[in-house]
Design an enzyme around this catalytic site. Sequence first.
Site, PDB file in Angstrom:
ATOM      1  N   ILE A 314       0.831  -1.194   0.000  1.00  0.00           N
ATOM      2  CA  ILE A 314       0.000   0.000   0.000  1.00  0.00           C
ATOM      3  C   ILE A 314       0.871   1.252   0.000  1.00  0.00           C
ATOM      4  CG2 ILE A 314      -1.738  -1.266   1.300  1.00  0.00           C
ATOM      5  CD1 ILE A 314      -1.085   0.479   3.730  1.00  0.00           C
ATOM      6  N   SER A 315       0.294   2.364  -0.409  1.00  0.00           N
ATOM      7  CA  SER A 315       0.915   3.685  -0.343  1.00  0.00           C
ATOM      8  C   SER A 315       2.272   3.676  -1.049  1.00  0.00           C
ATOM      9  CB  SER A 315       1.019   4.130   1.120  1.00  0.00           C
ATOM     10  OG  SER A 315       1.294   5.500   1.238  1.00  0.00           O
ATOM     11  N   ASN A 316       3.339   4.126  -0.373  1.00  0.00           N
ATOM     12  CA  ASN A 316       4.654   4.098  -1.001  1.00  0.00           C
ATOM     13  C   ASN A 316       5.088   2.681  -1.347  1.00  0.00           C
ATOM     14  OD1 ASN A 316       4.962   6.844  -0.866  1.00  0.00           O
ATOM     15  ND2 ASN A 316       6.133   6.819   1.023  1.00  0.00           N
TER      16      ASN A 316
END
Length: 720
Positions: A314-316
């Site tokens: 997720i995300s970065n």
Amino acid sequence: MVKKSIHGGLRPFVPAALAAAVLAACGGNGGDSSNNNAPALNAKPAYLGAISETSYDGTSNDLLTAGLGASGLAAALPPAYADPLKPTAAELRRTAIHTNYRGMLDMTAAGGYGLLYGPNVDAQGKVTTGEGKVAGTEYIAFADDGTGRKNVTLMVQVPTTFNPAKPCMITATTSGSRGVYGGISTGEWGLKKGCAVAYSDKGTGGAPHDLQNDTVPLIDGTRATAAAAGKNAAFNAGLTATELAAFNTATPNRFAFKHAHSGQNSEKDWGTTTLQAVEFGYYVLNQRYGNTDAAGQRLKTLTPANTIVIASSISNGGGAAIAAAEQDTQGLISGVAVSEPALELPANPGVTVRRGGTTVAVTGKTLVDFTTYANLYQACASLAASVSTSPYAAAYAAGFASAALPIAPNRCAALKTAGLLSASTTATQAEEALQKLRDYGWEPESNDLHASLAAFEVAPAVAVTFANSLSRASVKDHLCGFSYAGATAAGAVAPLAPAALAGMFATGNGVPPSGGIQLINNQGRLGAARDFLSVSESGVADWNTPGALCLRNLVTGTDAAAKKLQAGVDETRRNGNLRGKPAIIVHGRADALLPVSHTSRPYAALNKKVEGAGSKLSYVEVANAQHFDSFIGLPTVLPGYDTRYVPLHVYLNHALDAVYEHLANGKALPASQVVRTVPRGGVAGSAPAITAANVPPMAATPVAANAIAVTAAGAITIPD
């Protein structure tokens, strides 16, 4: 069963092809390295250092919960350290898993924990009465170039349920700037499925170099003097003895963090280190299950030809998975399933984003661009009357716009003085600032999130970290006058409590403010102080407007410092070519940290433009979802998140299920779509319990009103 080839076709996946591996696991010998067609020897990648190996029985300790089980992860606090000043590696691991799992998810039963997701929910989505502990073996090593300056932490977890006749692996690269356990909530899916999980901290981490005392973290989170650690330090800021002495005299009690201060611009290598984690995974699996030659040496029996590998996180970490898929020239990755990814688009991607019948004017900006923009305007915008009923807005006004501490109104006024706002009153300036965020690409649904993100200092924290990293700045550069240190309640720089530092590997997120370390403005008129409490040269506390303007200039300016950051940004841009890999991106429409029109929407358009008919990417936008599921689980702190937002994590799990079924059984991926979720509603802070009806599944073929259209010309249209 069928296996997806790296060229996009379907071909039979024959478990019998791995019969030799199964025999080898039982002591058999079925290989002959003299045969030209025989597998190659299983060789340890040259970049890997010493590998630690720890087996967990699944009772007293385990891979997923560190022995805490589902109920232990649900507890607000992990077990205490026997000695808070010297926690053991095992204690730090347990707390790191507890912290990072809870940092990603809503851990309340009403929000879905233990019902829709969690260790006690099995791979088929069935709620069990067990604790969900997973027995298996964990391998950890540094990836480095021999200098000891990179020392990216890689980890592979192999559950005892791994089946070499049906091999699979997922990646769970850490999100944000966390340490290697930062992806544990993603890893859960793989461990339950019997897949190996390959993790990378991607050159970040929660534990700092304590410059005052010259101590550094080791790979297991324990600390040592920099001299004793040498090349085994997880991070050393790299100052000479003379530089360190001068630094500590001028700015005592400071800390350096790996993401900000490694000088590596680690983001440019996030795809590479994720691929290295996969290679580490293959090496481990073949050492365990690979066939042997006549000399008893392990062979590369498990390969991309017979192993399903899904890049995920997720995300970065999700952005790192996308980067890895783009860079995967060896076909190591079979498919991609990510959530809310950070994606740096090309400077001129040549794509168009439409929502309904309206073209979004500003799209595809990089993270450091839109975050430095948010850092300027969000503090002021959060005072807008139009968002006064949003989560934390009242508390924000009371805390940041009071007569005693009017820093948010002062920021509004400072922006007016700088010529960035034109309105004349705080009320009208706040509405103008909010509109500027809208005009710069934030969705209307993001409006309700600005106050809580501003109060938690999210934008300044991210902006300072990424500006330093992309600029390859040293801690001694004090880029834009910022540093990291402990602080008193009044904001003065102060030594950090020793126990806080001792456990920061487990409790820190690598992006101060975190774990007691604050963001410091070195250039305050009254001296160095905590950033939002510092006084600017204008003589007022305006949330350090000069620092925010400096950070913004690095993105938009033309001076040497700006060009340095901009060159770093150019090293991180994605190209949109997933090499025909089947992929699903899920993203919350309301995301105010990584707005969809700067990330997933334009990336989906770019991918279609680059790959054309060869594109196998589905983009799923989830209504009533935002970036921080964990915030939904804080009803007493952030009431209103619970009534408004659903957990996006549910859809990451659905995406992983869908990509796996496509790769293993040829089932079609769901088409690009908007998923219309149903908020829980009720009273803020005590929303009714979530049910499956609140989070409907992705449709195999969405109805027209929910279908996302992407053209080969690079245009994406999202239905309202």
